[in-house]
Design an enzyme around this catalytic site. Sequence first.
Site, PDB file in Angstrom:
ATOM      1  CG  ASP A  92      -0.176  -0.309   2.497  1.00 37.47           C
ATOM      2  OD1 ASP A  92       0.723  -0.688   2.560  1.00 37.47           O
ATOM      3  OD2 ASP A  92      -0.526   1.047   3.423  1.00 37.47           O
ATOM      4  CD  GLU A 101       4.190   0.643   6.800  1.00 40.01           C
ATOM      5  OE1 GLU A 101       5.133   0.720   7.608  1.00 40.01           O
ATOM      6  OE2 GLU A 101       3.963   1.340   5.937  1.00 40.01           O
TER       7      GLU A 101
END
Length: 371
Positions: A78, A139
Site C-alpha cells: 500500500d 502498512e
Amino acid sequence: MKKTPHVNEERLIKTFIDLVKISSPSWEEKGVIDYIVNFGKSAGVECITYPCNNSYNVCIKILGEDNYVPILFSCHMDTVTPCENIQPVIKQNKIASDGSTILGADDKSAVAGFLEAILCLKESTIPHGNIEFLFSCAEETGLYGIKGFDVKQVQAKYAFVFDSDGPVGGVVVAAPFHISMKIYVKGKAAHAGMEPEKGISAIRVISEIITNIPHGRIDDETTVNVGTIKGGRATNIVAEEAECTLETRSRKKNKVFTIKKEITSIAKTIALRYKAKISVTSNMDYEGYSINENDSIVSIAIQALQSIGKKPLLAVSGGGSDTNILNARGIKAVNLSSGMRQVHTTKEYIAMQDLFDVPSLVLSIVQAAKK
Ligand SMILES: [Zn+2]
C-alpha cells in the site's frame, strides 16, 4: 542459465513503472496483489495469498538448500495518498511523479526489486537456501497487514524488511515503542454570557493539561506529540466536551510507560481541580526493537552491502514499520533502505541506481546467508 544472477535494468524499470501506476491506498491493494499473483504464475513460483480484513498479504516461497539460513524478505504493497493516476516521470537518472501525486517508491521500489530478484534467481544457477518474500497490505495506516499475518506461515527466523528511506546502504537496527493516548474531558455546559460561573469549560481543562504534560523531544530516544484536539459547540456555550489524541515513542519500553503514567496523572489532577470528569485511554500500537550490532543478521546485511560495493550505514529510527511487528513476534528483523526519498510527499523520487541496487542487495543477502 547464467552462473551468477544479473539484474535486468530495463525489465526492472518497467516493473516499477507498472506498479506505481496501480493505485493502492491502504486496504485497496487489489491491483498490486493481482500483479504479484500473475507474476508468480508466469515465473512459476509458489505464491500464496492470506486474507487480512478486506485485503490480503501475499507470500512467494522459493525452496533451496539446507546449508543456508532461511531468509524472509518483506515489504508493503500500500501507499499513502494522493495516489490516484500516478504519472511517473523519468529524468536525470531519477524517477519522480509529475508533482500532483506521490510516486509510491515507498514501498514499490522494494516490491519491484523483490520481483526482479526472483526472476534473477530463476535465471541463474547460484545456490541458495529457502527464501520467502512477504508483501503486506495496509502498512501505512497502522501496520495492520503484518499485524493480521500469522508469522507461523513463514519458516524464516531472519527478516530483511526493505522499507526505510535514503540510499541503499542504510540498515535500521533500532526503532521505538509507540503508545497512542486519548484524553477526554467532560465539563459542564452553561450560557456563556448569562451564567458562565455555572459551567465547567472542558476546553480550559484540556488546554491546561496539554500545557502541563511533557511535549516534543524528551530525550534522544523519546518523544511526545499531541496530534489532534477538538471540543466545544459555539462561543455562547461554556464547552461541555473536549478531547485530544497524542502519542509517545521511545526506544526504551520503560520510558513510554513512565510518560504515559505521568501524562495520566497530570490530566487527572487538573481535571479534579476543575471538578471535570476525565477519561484517559491508551494503546501500545507497536513494540520497539533494538538489534545488537554484532548480531549475525547485521553481519549478513553488512557483508551483503559490502559485496555490492555499498557502504553500510547502521542507524536508529524514530518511526515504526513492519520490522517492529516481526521482531515482536520472534522473527529477528532489520529495516533496510530501498532508495526512496522525500516519501509521503508529492516530491517523492528514487534515483535509478538505488532502484537497481535493491534486487542486487536481495541477491547478495541470499548468498551471504550461508551457514
Ligand atoms: Zn513504507
